[in-house]
Design a protein around this motif. Structure first.
Motif, mmCIF file in Angstrom:
data_model
loop_
_atom_site.group_PDB
_atom_site.id
_atom_site.type_symbol
_atom_site.label_atom_id
_atom_site.label_comp_id
_atom_site.label_asym_id
_atom_site.label_seq_id
_atom_site.Cartn_x
_atom_site.Cartn_y
_atom_site.Cartn_z
ATOM 1 N N LEU A 47 1.748 6.528 -0.626
ATOM 2 C CA LEU A 47 1.733 5.182 -1.212
ATOM 3 C C LEU A 47 0.408 4.892 -1.910
ATOM 4 O O LEU A 47 0.381 4.294 -2.990
ATOM 5 N N ILE A 48 -0.694 5.314 -1.288
ATOM 6 C CA ILE A 48 -2.014 5.078 -1.881
ATOM 7 C C ILE A 48 -2.146 5.810 -3.206
ATOM 8 O O ILE A 48 -2.628 5.260 -4.198
ATOM 9 N N PHE A 53 -5.154 1.709 -3.549
ATOM 10 C CA PHE A 53 -5.490 1.180 -2.226
ATOM 11 C C PHE A 53 -5.150 -0.307 -2.120
ATOM 12 O O PHE A 53 -5.109 -1.031 -3.116
ATOM 13 N N LYS A 54 -4.905 -0.732 -0.893
ATOM 14 C CA LYS A 54 -4.716 -2.144 -0.567
ATOM 15 C C LYS A 54 -5.784 -2.558 0.440
ATOM 16 O O LYS A 54 -6.249 -1.739 1.230
ATOM 17 N N GLN A 55 -6.160 -3.821 0.416
ATOM 18 C CA GLN A 55 -7.109 -4.332 1.408
ATOM 19 C C GLN A 55 -6.516 -4.259 2.808
ATOM 20 O O GLN A 55 -5.343 -4.582 3.002
ATOM 21 N N SER A 56 -7.314 -3.830 3.758
ATOM 22 C CA SER A 56 -6.874 -3.903 5.145
ATOM 23 C C SER A 56 -6.848 -5.369 5.563
ATOM 24 O O SER A 56 -7.570 -6.206 5.001
ATOM 25 N N ALA A 57 -6.019 -5.697 6.536
ATOM 26 C CA ALA A 57 -5.923 -7.085 6.992
ATOM 27 C C ALA A 57 -7.198 -7.531 7.678
ATOM 28 O O ALA A 57 -7.526 -8.713 7.732
ATOM 29 N N VAL A 91 -12.299 10.378 -2.259
ATOM 30 C CA VAL A 91 -12.223 9.265 -3.199
ATOM 31 C C VAL A 91 -13.532 9.105 -3.966
ATOM 32 O O VAL A 91 -14.596 9.582 -3.548
ATOM 33 N N SER A 92 -13.435 8.416 -5.071
ATOM 34 C CA SER A 92 -14.609 7.995 -5.830
ATOM 35 C C SER A 92 -14.749 6.496 -5.595
ATOM 36 O O SER A 92 -13.829 5.731 -5.879
ATOM 37 N N ASP A 142 -13.131 -4.792 -2.886
ATOM 38 C CA ASP A 142 -12.141 -4.712 -3.964
ATOM 39 C C ASP A 142 -11.503 -3.326 -3.980
ATOM 40 O O ASP A 142 -12.185 -2.337 -4.272
ATOM 41 N N PRO A 143 -10.199 -3.204 -3.708
ATOM 42 C CA PRO A 143 -9.544 -1.889 -3.690
ATOM 43 C C PRO A 143 -9.638 -1.159 -5.024
ATOM 44 O O PRO A 143 -9.583 0.076 -5.059
#
Length: 218
Positions: A47-48, A53-57, A91-92, A142-143
């Motif tokens: 998914l990523i 990426f999505k913000q973690s809760a 990741v960068s 910020d993802p």
């Protein structure tokens, strides 16, 4: 005295080029771009790569994307996940303005982003009880500042090959218009419309990119 090898090795702070791996003990510089790692499971990795990426809760440092320059740190996540389902993404990360969090219950531990910081950085061996491993940790608010470059670790060769192909497809398609191309030789991002220069090494003939941080002839 005769020289028994040829090549080069350079180090920079990541501000000009991506793909730079600094030691975890070195303080991230504002506006630097760094090679880091993110631990996840196979399904989430898919998914990523596809959607970003999505913000973690939440978490020890609040909302954001949690990454580290320590492969060991990233390899221990997700907590409680079987080792056969763990993936480490290289990741960068564009860190922007960095806030150092080095004590438990720091006054900005959860509110650093509201104070204008883009990233919270927990240095290694700072004796925080909430980081018993003593390994470096970062949280990027910020993802969009964190992009997958390649697969650093996978449960087996089949899954690694599948995920690498997804990364390659995402880079080629632009990942929805935002993911940049990555040079296959130096692993650094290329500028839009300007590919890196590849050529054979004058000494050994191996194919190299002129922006590679190091190359040693056999």
């Amino acid at each position: 005295m005769p020289v028994h090898f040829s090549g080069w090795e350079v180090e920079d702070d990541g501000a000009s080029f991506t793909g730079v791996l600094l030691k975890a003990s070195q303080k991230p510089k504002d506006h630097g771009v760094y090679t880091m790692y993110h631990g996840t499971n196979v399904a989430s990795a898919r998914l990523i790569i596809a959607n970003g990426f999505k913000q973690s809760a939440g978490g020890m440092l609040g909302k954001g994307v949690y990454v580290s320059r320590s492969m060991t740190k990233a390899s221990s996540y997700p907590k409680g996940c079987p080792h056969g389902d763990r993936v480490v993404l290289e990741v960068s990360a564009r860190l922007g303005r960095v806030k150092r969090i080095d004590v438990d219950n720091h006054p900005l531990q959860l509110t650093w982003s509201a104070q204008g910081y883009d990233t919270a950085w927990v240095p290694p061996n700072c004796n925080m009880k909430s980081v018993p491993s003593g390994l470096e940790e970062d949280c990027v608010f910020d993802p969009n500042r964190v992009k997958v470059v390649c697969i650093a670790k996978a449960p087996n060769a089949t899954i690694e090959q599948e995920l690498q192909q997804l990364v390659a497809g995402s880079s080629t398609s632009g990942g929805g218009g935002s993911a940049p191309d990555v040079c296959s030789l130096c692993k650094r991002m290329t500028q839009q419309g300007s590919q890196h220069i590849e050529q054979p090494c004058w000494k050994c003939g191996k194919k190299i990119c002129i922006l590679m941080s190091k190359h040693f002839c056999p």
